[in-house]
Motif scaffolding. Structure first.
Motif, PDB file in Angstrom:
ATOM      1  N   GLU A  47     -14.965  13.170   1.215  1.00 39.92           N
ATOM      2  CA  GLU A  47     -15.346  12.523   2.471  1.00 39.92           C
ATOM      3  C   GLU A  47     -15.422  11.017   2.260  1.00 39.92           C
ATOM      4  N   SER A  48     -15.003  10.257   3.283  1.00 34.99           N
ATOM      5  CA  SER A  48     -15.064   8.797   3.205  1.00 34.99           C
ATOM      6  C   SER A  48     -16.522   8.339   3.111  1.00 34.99           C
ATOM      7  N   PRO A  49     -16.773   7.140   2.563  1.00 35.69           N
ATOM      8  CA  PRO A  49     -18.154   6.670   2.392  1.00 35.69           C
ATOM      9  C   PRO A  49     -18.981   6.638   3.677  1.00 35.69           C
ATOM     10  N   ASN A  50     -18.347   6.354   4.814  1.00 28.53           N
ATOM     11  CA  ASN A  50     -19.087   6.305   6.078  1.00 28.53           C
ATOM     12  C   ASN A  50     -19.065   7.631   6.836  1.00 28.53           C
ATOM     13  N   GLY A  51     -18.421   8.656   6.276  1.00 32.32           N
ATOM     14  CA  GLY A  51     -18.392   9.975   6.888  1.00 32.32           C
ATOM     15  C   GLY A  51     -17.413  10.130   8.034  1.00 32.32           C
ATOM     16  N   GLU A  52     -16.599   9.103   8.286  1.00 33.40           N
ATOM     17  CA  GLU A  52     -15.654   9.150   9.403  1.00 33.40           C
ATOM     18  C   GLU A  52     -14.479  10.092   9.143  1.00 33.40           C
ATOM     19  N   TYR A  53     -14.038  10.185   7.880  1.00 32.80           N
ATOM     20  CA  TYR A  53     -12.880  10.990   7.525  1.00 32.80           C
ATOM     21  C   TYR A  53     -13.190  11.916   6.351  1.00 32.80           C
ATOM     22  N   THR A  54     -12.420  12.995   6.257  1.00 29.74           N
ATOM     23  CA  THR A  54     -12.385  13.835   5.062  1.00 29.74           C
ATOM     24  C   THR A  54     -10.923  14.114   4.761  1.00 29.74           C
ATOM     25  N   VAL A  55     -10.535  13.935   3.498  1.00 28.37           N
ATOM     26  CA  VAL A  55      -9.194  14.322   3.070  1.00 28.37           C
ATOM     27  C   VAL A  55      -9.343  15.641   2.324  1.00 28.37           C
ATOM     28  N   LYS A  56      -8.590  16.642   2.781  1.00 27.80           N
ATOM     29  CA  LYS A  56      -8.554  17.947   2.128  1.00 27.80           C
ATOM     30  C   LYS A  56      -7.176  18.121   1.517  1.00 27.80           C
TER      31      LYS A  56
END
Length: 109
Positions: free
Chosen positions: A26-35
Motif C-alpha cells: 500500500e502507498s504511504p498515504n493509503g491512496e493506492y495498493t499495488v497487487k
C-alpha cells in the motif's frame, strides 16, 4: 480500425491473465495498493509477473500497470505517495505503466 484490433488482441494490458496472487504493498498515504500476480505461460512460455493498481480512495476498477516476463516474484516498494518500484522498475502512478513487450515504460494509460 484494424490497428486497434491488433493492439487489443496482442498489447492491451487489460487482457492479461489474472494469475496467482503473490504480494502487495500500500502507498504511504493509503491512496493506492499495488497487487502482484504470477502467471504461467504453460509449456510454451515462461513465468511472468503482472502488477495491478488498486484505487483505495476512489471507486475505480483496478488497472494493470506492470507486466514482465522471466519473473516469479515481485518486490514492491513505494518511494513516495505516487512512485512505486516493482522489481526495480520505477513508475509514477496512476499514469505510467511498464510492459516488457515495449522497450520503455509508457504514460499512455
Amino acid at each position: 480500425m484494424l490497428g486497434y484490433g491488433v493492439y487489443w488482441a496482442f498489447f492491451d494490458m487489460n487482457r492479461l491473465p489474472k494469475g496467482e496472487f503473490i504480494s502487495e504493498a500500500e502507498s504511504p498515504n493509503g491512496e493506492y495498493t499495488v497487487k502482484a500476480y504470477m502467471t504461467s505461460g504453460g509449456a510454451t512460455a515462461d513465468f511472468a509477473v503482472r502488477g495491478e493498481l488498486h484505487f483505495n480512495t476512489e471507486n475505480r476498477k483496478p488497472k494493470s500497470i506492470y507486466w514482465n516476463h522471466h519473473e516469479e516474484q515481485a518486490v514492491i516498494k513505494w518511494t513516495d505517495e505516487d512512485t512505486v518500484l516493482t522489481n526495480h522498475h520505477k513508475l509514477n502512478v496512476p499514469h505510467e505503466v511498464f510492459d516488457y513487450r515495449h522497450t520503455r515504460k509508457s504514460s499512455k494509460r
